[in-house]
Design a protein around this motif. Structure first.
Motif, PDB file in Angstrom:
ATOM      1  N   ALA A 110      44.353  64.538   7.723  1.00  0.00           N
ATOM      2  CA  ALA A 110      45.309  63.710   8.738  1.00  0.00           C
ATOM      3  C   ALA A 110      45.413  62.541   8.125  1.00  0.00           C
ATOM      4  O   ALA A 110      46.545  61.745   8.161  1.00  0.00           O
ATOM      5  CB  ALA A 110      44.691  63.676  10.069  1.00  0.00           C
ATOM      6  N   VAL A 111      44.399  61.648   7.618  1.00  0.00           N
ATOM      7  CA  VAL A 111      44.499  60.300   7.010  1.00  0.00           C
ATOM      8  C   VAL A 111      45.395  60.418   5.545  1.00  0.00           C
ATOM      9  O   VAL A 111      45.990  59.536   5.393  1.00  0.00           O
ATOM     10  CB  VAL A 111      43.073  59.627   6.797  1.00  0.00           C
ATOM     11  N   GLU A 112      45.188  61.649   4.899  1.00  0.00           N
ATOM     12  CA  GLU A 112      46.122  61.858   3.653  1.00  0.00           C
ATOM     13  C   GLU A 112      47.386  62.036   4.030  1.00  0.00           C
ATOM     14  O   GLU A 112      48.278  61.436   3.431  1.00  0.00           O
ATOM     15  CB  GLU A 112      45.480  62.853   2.816  1.00  0.00           C
ATOM     16  N   LEU A 113      47.850  62.732   5.146  1.00  0.00           N
ATOM     17  CA  LEU A 113      49.120  62.775   5.542  1.00  0.00           C
ATOM     18  C   LEU A 113      49.749  61.637   6.042  1.00  0.00           C
ATOM     19  O   LEU A 113      50.769  61.324   5.759  1.00  0.00           O
ATOM     20  CB  LEU A 113      49.143  63.828   6.297  1.00  0.00           C
ATOM     21  N   PHE A 114      49.098  60.826   7.077  1.00  0.00           N
ATOM     22  CA  PHE A 114      49.714  60.003   7.711  1.00  0.00           C
ATOM     23  C   PHE A 114      49.232  58.497   7.292  1.00  0.00           C
ATOM     24  O   PHE A 114      49.897  57.609   7.919  1.00  0.00           O
ATOM     25  CB  PHE A 114      49.155  59.977   9.206  1.00  0.00           C
ATOM     26  N   GLY A 115      48.468  58.634   6.570  1.00  0.00           N
ATOM     27  CA  GLY A 115      47.933  57.233   5.953  1.00  0.00           C
ATOM     28  C   GLY A 115      48.748  56.055   5.414  1.00  0.00           C
ATOM     29  O   GLY A 115      48.669  55.046   5.381  1.00  0.00           O
ATOM     30  N   LYS A 116      49.899  56.811   4.599  1.00  0.00           N
ATOM     31  CA  LYS A 116      50.650  56.188   3.912  1.00  0.00           C
ATOM     32  C   LYS A 116      51.390  54.926   4.801  1.00  0.00           C
ATOM     33  O   LYS A 116      51.768  53.911   4.290  1.00  0.00           O
ATOM     34  CB  LYS A 116      51.584  57.027   3.470  1.00  0.00           C
ATOM     35  N   TRP A 117      51.488  55.207   6.334  1.00  0.00           N
ATOM     36  CA  TRP A 117      52.309  54.303   6.992  1.00  0.00           C
ATOM     37  C   TRP A 117      51.368  53.163   7.457  1.00  0.00           C
ATOM     38  O   TRP A 117      51.941  52.261   7.754  1.00  0.00           O
ATOM     39  CB  TRP A 117      52.798  55.120   8.372  1.00  0.00           C
TER      40      TRP A 117
END
Length: 148
Positions: A110-117
């Motif tokens: 989840a952090v890898e997928l959404f962390g970019k924001w």
């Protein structure tokens, strides 16, 4: 691993959610054999878990998530290490805190997928870091020790 010494924040900084905790003491963590610190006064809002996922993962302030979420939020503010390394450290700290491997992998994904924001520091994040530096200076400490 050292225990967290936190207090709830009544009025959070504008870059935080409505619920946050503040460190009462510096918190040490280790990365690549080097001890680093999250400073006293840092506010964070627990693990970023959507409400719909609470029944699967748990709530943001689950005691097993608190240390990993603290360090992860701090690293997303300071960029002391690369984002991928911060996400890997998050996973490692979750496992050390007793989170099962499947749940820890799900949270890392989840952090890898959404962390970019969240990796990019917006104006509110920059203002918060500036205020935090000043609090640290007023406390007689050097912000550089914390990557600020």
């Amino acid at each position: 691993m050292k225990a967290l010494n936190l207090k709830p924040v009544i009025v959070t900084h504008s870059n935080k959610l409505d619920n946050a905790y503040e460190l009462v003491d510096d918190f040490p963590y280790e990365h690549n054999g080097q001890v680093r610190w999250v400073p006293k006064f840092f506010q964070y809002d627990g693990a970023s878990i959507p409400i719909l996922a609470y029944h699967i993962v748990g709530t943001p302030f689950n005691p097993r998530y608190m240390k990993a979420a603290l360090v992860h939020d701090w690293l997303y503010h300071t960029h002391e290490i690369e984002r991928a390394a911060a996400d890997a450290l998050f996973y490692s700290m979750l496992c050390e805190s007793g989170v099962g491997d499947t749940k820890a992998k799900l949270m890392r994904f989840a952090v890898e997928l959404f962390g970019k924001w969240y990796w990019h520091n917006d104006d509110a994040d920059q203002a918060y870091k500036k205020e935090l530096k000043e609090l640290i200076r007023q406390d007689g400490r050097n912000p550089c020790v914390y990557g600020l």
